[in-house]
Design an enzyme around this catalytic site. Structure first.
Site, short mmCIF file in Angstrom:
data_model
loop_
_atom_site.label_atom_id
_atom_site.label_comp_id
_atom_site.label_asym_id
_atom_site.label_seq_id
_atom_site.Cartn_x
_atom_site.Cartn_y
_atom_site.Cartn_z
N HIS A 205 -62.32 59.27 -16.24
CA HIS A 205 -63.07 60.51 -16.11
C HIS A 205 -62.54 61.24 -14.88
O HIS A 205 -62.60 60.72 -13.77
CB HIS A 205 -64.57 60.27 -15.96
CG HIS A 205 -65.36 61.54 -15.81
ND1 HIS A 205 -65.84 62.26 -16.89
CD2 HIS A 205 -65.71 62.25 -14.70
CE1 HIS A 205 -66.46 63.35 -16.46
NE2 HIS A 205 -66.40 63.37 -15.14
N CYS A 206 -62.02 62.44 -15.09
CA CYS A 206 -61.44 63.22 -14.00
C CYS A 206 -62.51 64.14 -13.43
O CYS A 206 -62.96 65.07 -14.11
CB CYS A 206 -60.24 64.03 -14.50
SG CYS A 206 -59.41 64.96 -13.20
N GLY A 207 -62.93 63.86 -12.20
CA GLY A 207 -63.95 64.68 -11.56
C GLY A 207 -63.49 66.10 -11.31
O GLY A 207 -64.28 67.04 -11.37
N ASN B 172 -63.84 67.76 -14.50
CA ASN B 172 -65.19 67.60 -15.05
C ASN B 172 -65.13 67.26 -16.53
O ASN B 172 -65.91 67.77 -17.35
CB ASN B 172 -66.03 68.86 -14.83
CG ASN B 172 -67.51 68.60 -15.07
OD1 ASN B 172 -68.00 67.49 -14.86
ND2 ASN B 172 -68.23 69.61 -15.54
#
Length: 336
Positions: free
Chosen positions: A130-132, A135
């Site tokens: 999950h790439c912050g 998002n």
């Protein structure tokens, strides 16, 4: 007065979007300035028309923004009740790091290589991470956009570094800095003699340009490293999530094998008289060690990584470009 809480991940998305827009506009600004391009025209061997540079830089910025939006807002490969059977057939369990189980949140069978993301609250096929900053999860369907985003912005940062460097070289040429240093100040016309004076002049006159060159160079190196790492994962058909799973499995398997090897060595040593009463500890070690080392080497090989999903570099690359769920055969697949 109630304070409205910002949804998780939105702040990172806004910051990332601002950085992408700001960085792209900076590069566009550099390319659009006519005097900069005229300097570039005078020092390059092969030059393109100024109008072409302007339009191509605008196109490059638009492509960069488009890739960011595609990575952030496209479906990463959500596993639903409607397609779970197709995913179960497409990604079989290897019974090593993936075994048959159900997602406690989605209440559906969890296909191999998928994971439930607690932030997005959905199961994602071929989950990478999950790439912050985006998002969004990076999964089966948007890994290609993510890789294109990394590569494209690496090239943009490299382009900006080269453009700024060429601009400074043009300024050195226009102001005849080398000529003044050698003729009027009597400095030897060699690299090591001129370099300190040129650097001093550039830092005093174009310190902002130097700062931008350093910044863009560092960012381009970071993007290049990140892209190479993920390219290696893609070519071996492995995800970031799976690298951690394999590391945990091999670590656990190694400990188990080591315990088995030690136990077998002790038994074999005892059978061969290695643990006879009265022998010293060093004598026991000399007796047991050869058998322990032999068994340990055999067991260690069994703890290596066996990637069921690695079908060769070309097929793995094709799977990234054309995900399984977007092929015509995917809708006809059913779990056995």
């Amino acid at each position: 007065m109630e304070i409205t809480q910002v949804p998780e991940g939105v702040a990172e998305l806004v910051v990332a979007f601002s950085l992408v827009i700001g960085g792209n506009l900076l590069l566009l600004f550099l390319a659009q300035r006519a005097e900069m391009l005229s300097l570039l025209w005078s020092i390059t061997v092969v030059s393109a028309p100024i109008q072409f540079c302007r339009y191509s830089s605008l196109l490059a910025v638009l492509v960069g923004i488009l890739l960011f939006l595609l990575t952030s807002f496209s479906d990463p490969g959500t596993v639903k009740a409607e397609n779970v059977l197709n995913y179960l057939s497409s990604y079989p369990y290897d019974n090593i790091i993936y075994v048959e189980k159900k997602c406690a949140t989605c209440k559906i069978s969890r296909p191999a290589r998928s994971k439930h993301c607690s932030i997005c609250n959905r199961c994602v096929a071929r989950f990478d991470h999950h790439c912050g900053w985006m998002n969004n999860c990076i999964g089966e369907k948007n890994t290609r956009y993510f890789m294109a985003f990394l590569l494209w912005h690496f090239l943009l940062c490299l382009y900006g570094t080269l453009i700024l460097s060429l601009i400074l070289v043009g300024q050195l040429k226009e102001h005849k800095v080398i000529y003044i240093l050698t003729v009027y100040y009597g400095i030897e016309n060699s690299f090591w003699s001129l370099a300190p004076h040129i650097v001093q002049w550039l830092l005093g006159t174009y310190n902002t340009h130097i700062l931008l060159i350093v910044f863009l160079a560092v960012v381009s190196l970071l993007l290049a490293g990140f892209f190479i790492y993920h390219a290696h994962l893609c070519l071996s058909n492995t995800t970031t999530n799976e690298t951690f799973k394999w590391a945990d499995y091999i670590s656990w398997k190694t400990r188990v094998n080591k315990a088995k090897a030690s136990s077998a060595a002790l038994k074999e040593g005892a059978c061969r008289g290695g643990l006879v009463y009265g022998k010293t500890h060093s004598q026991e070690r000399r007796c047991i060690w050869p058998f322990s080392a032999l068994r340990w080497e055999e067991e260690e090989a069994a703890a290596s990584k066996e990637n069921l999903y690695d079908q060769g570099m070309l097929y793995n690359l094709f799977e990234i470009i054309c995900p399984l769920s977007e092929r015509a055969s995917f809708s006809r697949r059913k779990a056995l």
